[in-house]
Motif scaffolding. Structure first.
Motif, PDB file in Angstrom:
ATOM      1  N   ASP A 182     131.919  26.812 -54.089  1.00 35.18           N
ATOM      2  CA  ASP A 182     131.348  25.475 -54.262  1.00 35.18           C
ATOM      3  C   ASP A 182     129.860  25.446 -53.927  1.00 35.18           C
ATOM      4  OD1 ASP A 182     133.762  24.423 -55.113  1.00 35.18           O
ATOM      5  OD2 ASP A 182     134.328  23.721 -53.108  1.00 35.18           O
ATOM      6  N   ALA A 183     129.480  26.119 -52.869  1.00 38.23           N
ATOM      7  CA  ALA A 183     128.066  26.162 -52.486  1.00 38.23           C
ATOM      8  C   ALA A 183     127.239  26.904 -53.532  1.00 38.23           C
ATOM      9  CB  ALA A 183     127.904  26.816 -51.117  1.00 38.23           C
ATOM     10  N   ALA A 184     127.762  28.000 -54.051  1.00 38.99           N
ATOM     11  CA  ALA A 184     127.060  28.744 -55.106  1.00 38.99           C
ATOM     12  C   ALA A 184     126.930  27.891 -56.364  1.00 38.99           C
ATOM     13  CB  ALA A 184     127.791  30.045 -55.410  1.00 38.99           C
ATOM     14  N   ALA A 185     127.984  27.150 -56.702  1.00 32.94           N
ATOM     15  CA  ALA A 185     127.937  26.268 -57.873  1.00 32.94           C
ATOM     16  C   ALA A 185     126.868  25.187 -57.685  1.00 32.94           C
ATOM     17  CB  ALA A 185     129.303  25.637 -58.113  1.00 32.94           C
ATOM     18  N   TYR A 186     126.734  24.689 -56.476  1.00 33.98           N
ATOM     19  CA  TYR A 186     125.709  23.689 -56.172  1.00 33.98           C
ATOM     20  C   TYR A 186     124.311  24.277 -56.392  1.00 33.98           C
ATOM     21  CZ  TYR A 186     122.812  20.529 -53.391  1.00 33.98           C
ATOM     22  OH  TYR A 186     121.824  19.671 -52.977  1.00 33.98           O
TER      23      TYR A 186
ATOM     24  N   ARG B 268     129.818  33.153 -60.684  1.00 32.04           N
ATOM     25  CA  ARG B 268     129.528  32.104 -59.705  1.00 32.04           C
ATOM     26  C   ARG B 268     128.276  31.298 -60.045  1.00 32.04           C
ATOM     27  NH1 ARG B 268     131.024  32.765 -54.206  1.00 32.04           N
ATOM     28  NH2 ARG B 268     128.840  32.867 -53.628  1.00 32.04           N
ATOM     29  N   LEU B 269     127.417  31.861 -60.880  1.00 31.47           N
ATOM     30  CA  LEU B 269     126.155  31.212 -61.243  1.00 31.47           C
ATOM     31  C   LEU B 269     125.984  31.223 -62.766  1.00 31.47           C
ATOM     32  CD1 LEU B 269     124.139  33.159 -58.541  1.00 31.47           C
ATOM     33  CD2 LEU B 269     124.747  30.742 -58.387  1.00 31.47           C
ATOM     34  N   PRO B 270     126.918  30.616 -63.496  1.00 33.97           N
ATOM     35  CA  PRO B 270     126.903  30.744 -64.964  1.00 33.97           C
ATOM     36  C   PRO B 270     125.698  30.103 -65.650  1.00 33.97           C
ATOM     37  CG  PRO B 270     128.534  29.126 -64.279  1.00 33.97           C
ATOM     38  CD  PRO B 270     128.042  29.808 -63.023  1.00 33.97           C
ATOM     39  N   ARG B 271     125.147  29.047 -65.094  1.00 28.69           N
ATOM     40  CA  ARG B 271     123.966  28.418 -65.714  1.00 28.69           C
ATOM     41  C   ARG B 271     122.761  29.359 -65.631  1.00 28.69           C
ATOM     42  NH1 ARG B 271     126.452  24.292 -62.738  1.00 28.69           N
ATOM     43  NH2 ARG B 271     127.179  22.554 -64.019  1.00 28.69           N
TER      44      ARG B 271
ATOM     45  N   VAL C 273     119.097  27.089 -51.386  1.00 29.90           N
ATOM     46  CA  VAL C 273     120.177  27.786 -50.687  1.00 29.90           C
ATOM     47  C   VAL C 273     120.401  27.153 -49.313  1.00 29.90           C
ATOM     48  CG1 VAL C 273     120.873  29.994 -49.662  1.00 29.90           C
ATOM     49  CG2 VAL C 273     119.868  29.938 -51.956  1.00 29.90           C
ATOM     50  N   ALA C 274     119.327  26.821 -48.621  1.00 27.37           N
ATOM     51  CA  ALA C 274     119.449  26.172 -47.309  1.00 27.37           C
ATOM     52  C   ALA C 274     120.151  24.822 -47.430  1.00 27.37           C
ATOM     53  CB  ALA C 274     118.073  26.010 -46.672  1.00 27.37           C
ATOM     54  N   HIS C 275     119.849  24.059 -48.464  1.00 25.10           N
ATOM     55  CA  HIS C 275     120.527  22.768 -48.676  1.00 25.10           C
ATOM     56  C   HIS C 275     122.017  22.983 -48.949  1.00 25.10           C
ATOM     57  CE1 HIS C 275     116.656  20.386 -49.839  1.00 25.10           C
ATOM     58  NE2 HIS C 275     116.715  20.707 -48.564  1.00 25.10           N
TER      59      HIS C 275
ATOM     60  N   ASP D 280     123.541  26.805 -58.284  1.00 28.57           N
ATOM     61  CA  ASP D 280     123.423  27.027 -59.728  1.00 28.57           C
ATOM     62  C   ASP D 280     123.004  25.733 -60.434  1.00 28.57           C
ATOM     63  OD1 ASP D 280     123.718  28.657 -62.102  1.00 28.57           O
ATOM     64  OD2 ASP D 280     125.648  27.687 -62.454  1.00 28.57           O
ATOM     65  N   GLU D 281     123.665  24.650 -60.099  1.00 28.59           N
ATOM     66  CA  GLU D 281     123.376  23.350 -60.705  1.00 28.59           C
ATOM     67  C   GLU D 281     121.960  22.875 -60.373  1.00 28.59           C
ATOM     68  OE1 GLU D 281     124.864  18.797 -60.012  1.00 28.59           O
ATOM     69  OE2 GLU D 281     126.378  20.374 -59.931  1.00 28.59           O
ATOM     70  N   GLN D 282     121.548  23.065 -59.131  1.00 31.42           N
ATOM     71  CA  GLN D 282     120.236  22.586 -58.686  1.00 31.42           C
ATOM     72  C   GLN D 282     119.087  23.425 -59.239  1.00 31.42           C
ATOM     73  OE1 GLN D 282     119.775  19.694 -56.802  1.00 31.42           O
ATOM     74  NE2 GLN D 282     121.930  19.526 -57.330  1.00 31.42           N
ATOM     75  N   LEU D 283     119.271  24.735 -59.318  1.00 31.31           N
ATOM     76  CA  LEU D 283     118.163  25.613 -59.692  1.00 31.31           C
ATOM     77  C   LEU D 283     118.040  25.890 -61.187  1.00 31.31           C
ATOM     78  CD1 LEU D 283     118.079  28.340 -56.907  1.00 31.31           C
ATOM     79  CD2 LEU D 283     116.513  26.436 -57.245  1.00 31.31           C
TER      80      LEU D 283
END
Length: 79
Positions: free
Chosen positions: A44-48, A13-16, A69-71, A50-53
């Motif tokens: 989808d939220a986890a992917a977001y 879920r958090l490949p990056r 995570v809150a966003h 991952d992408e942001q962090l």
């Protein structure tokens, strides 16, 4: 069991972020914190998160992780 669940979340879920751990660019405890924080979120939220962090996780504070995570919750799981 929690360690295994966190590792699976990172890999799938958090490949990056998982890539950062594999390249020794981020401490495993920090990546595990993200995995635990996103465990109940949708894919989808986890992917977001991952992408942001991922680009800034090595120098991220705990507060920045919680904010990302809150966003994701606000964007993908509005009430």
């Amino acid at each position: 069991m929690k360690l295994i669940a966190d590792a699976l979340d990172l890999q799938h879920r958090l490949p990056r972020i998982w890539g950062l751990v594999e390249r020794l660019e981020v401490e495993p405890y920090k990546a595990r914190h993200v995995a635990q924080a996103t465990h109940r979120l949708s894919r989808d939220a986890a992917a977001y998160v991952d992408e942001q962090l991922a680009p800034r996780l090595p120098s991220c504070s705990w507060r920045a992780i919680e904010t990302a995570v809150a966003h994701a919750i606000a964007k993908f799981h509005p009430k």
